[in-house]
Design an enzyme around this catalytic site. Structure first.
Site, PDB file in Angstrom:
ATOM      1  N   LYS A  84     -54.936  34.322  -7.295  1.00 35.15           N
ATOM      2  CA  LYS A  84     -54.714  33.857  -5.917  1.00 35.15           C
ATOM      3  C   LYS A  84     -54.065  32.481  -5.962  1.00 35.15           C
ATOM      4  O   LYS A  84     -54.565  31.568  -6.641  1.00 35.15           O
ATOM      5  CB  LYS A  84     -56.067  33.726  -5.209  1.00 35.15           C
ATOM      6  CG  LYS A  84     -56.336  34.829  -4.208  1.00 35.15           C
ATOM      7  CD  LYS A  84     -57.742  34.711  -3.698  1.00 35.15           C
ATOM      8  CE  LYS A  84     -57.815  34.340  -2.248  1.00 35.15           C
ATOM      9  NZ  LYS A  84     -59.202  34.239  -1.779  1.00 35.15           N
TER      10      LYS A  84
HETATM   11  C1  E4P Z   1     -59.874  35.232   1.634  1.00 40.51           C
HETATM   12  O1  E4P Z   1     -59.444  35.531   0.559  1.00 40.51           O
HETATM   13  C2  E4P Z   1     -60.737  34.077   1.890  1.00 40.51           C
HETATM   14  O2  E4P Z   1     -61.643  33.926   0.830  1.00 40.51           O
HETATM   15  C3  E4P Z   1     -61.576  34.225   3.122  1.00 40.51           C
HETATM   16  O3  E4P Z   1     -61.342  35.399   3.835  1.00 40.51           O
HETATM   17  C4  E4P Z   1     -61.776  32.995   3.921  1.00 40.51           C
HETATM   18  O4  E4P Z   1     -62.647  33.262   4.983  1.00 40.51           O
HETATM   19  P1  E4P Z   1     -63.377  32.136   5.829  1.00 40.51           P
HETATM   20  O5  E4P Z   1     -62.398  31.619   6.823  1.00 40.51           O
HETATM   21  O6  E4P Z   1     -64.507  32.849   6.472  1.00 40.51           O
HETATM   22  O7  E4P Z   1     -63.819  31.077   4.862  1.00 40.51           O
END
Ligand code: E4P
Length: 231
Positions: A84
């Site tokens: 990522k």
């Molecule tokens: C995605 O890969 C992220 O880890 C995630 O969906 C972030 O979500 P949040 O806004 O609830 O922290």
């Protein structure tokens, strides 16, 4: 739609995987930090639980060389790991290099259609628009998802759209209706997808009626027989 859990917690991942409908896991530095374990070991344990599922591991460098190094490192840990990388210019530079090498990259922290367009052009395997975080600042996250899907369909981009930052079951359902390839959600949202009060009430009534009928015939029901044999 593929279901991913947005967690690095092994118990949650085990419970999700046991249901047979989990396709992957997204972690991020915040989620991984909560578990207080060495990152590589944590990711490998998740891979072990998920078997064929995709496991997303995020880089923490913000410069081109650092992101390249970290992305190559995390994908070397296990064939199911996807790197990522944040949606910043240096990240896109790293993505262009990595996609030419065949490394699968999830471009994260995407908040606009133009960012998603760039990610697809640079060869992202997955793009992650954060719907809930947009909703949090009164911008329609689902509208962003619609725009991204429209652009990707127009050019037949192969990048998979992962609806991220999903906060409740309706987010998941709406993202599925729009055609997101993947939805990633916290474990509590995943659990909520199963629930309906009429299912519980209906099942309760079926079982009570069954027990009553068996009792009137002087028979014992299957669950009762099992309870007895376990004593
Ligand atoms: C995605 O890969 C992220 O880890 C995630 O969906 C972030 O979500 P949040 O806004 O609830 O922290």
């Amino acid at each position: 739609m593929k279901f991913f859990l947005d967690t690095a917690n092994l118990d949650e991942i085990r419970q999700g995987a046991s249901l047979g409908i989990l396709d992957g896991v997204t972690t991020n530095p915040t989620l991984a930090a909560k578990e207080k374990k060495p990152f590589r070991a944590q990711i490998l344990e998740i891979c072990d639980i998920l078997k064929d599922g995709i496991v997303n591991a995020e880089v923490v460098s913000t410069d081109y060389e650092g992101m390249l190094r970290e992305a190559r490192e995390v994908v070397s840990w296990h064939p199911n790991v996807v790197a990522k990388i944040p949606m910043i210019p240096e990240g896109v530079r790293a993505l262009s290099t990595l996609s030419r090498e065949g490394v699968r990259v999830n471009v994260t922290l995407v908040f606009s259609p133009s960012q998603a367009l760039i990610a697809a052009k640079a060869g992202a395997y997955i793009v992650s628009p954060f719907l809930g975080r947009l909703d949090d600042i009164s911008i329609d996250g689902l509208a962003l998802l619609r725009e991204i899907m429209q652009i990707y369909r127009a050019y037949d981009y192969k990048t998979q759209v992962l609806a991220a930052s999903l906060r409740h079951p309706l987010h998941v359902v709406e993202a599925a209706k729009i055609g997101a390839h993947i939805g990633t959600m916290p474990f509590k949202v995943f659990e909520m997808l199963f629930k309906h009060p009429l299912t519980d009430r209906g099942l309760d009534a079926f079982l009570k009626d069954w027990e009553k009928a068996r009792a009137s015939l002087g028979e014992i029901s299957e669950p009762e027989a099992m309870r007895k044999s376990a004593r």
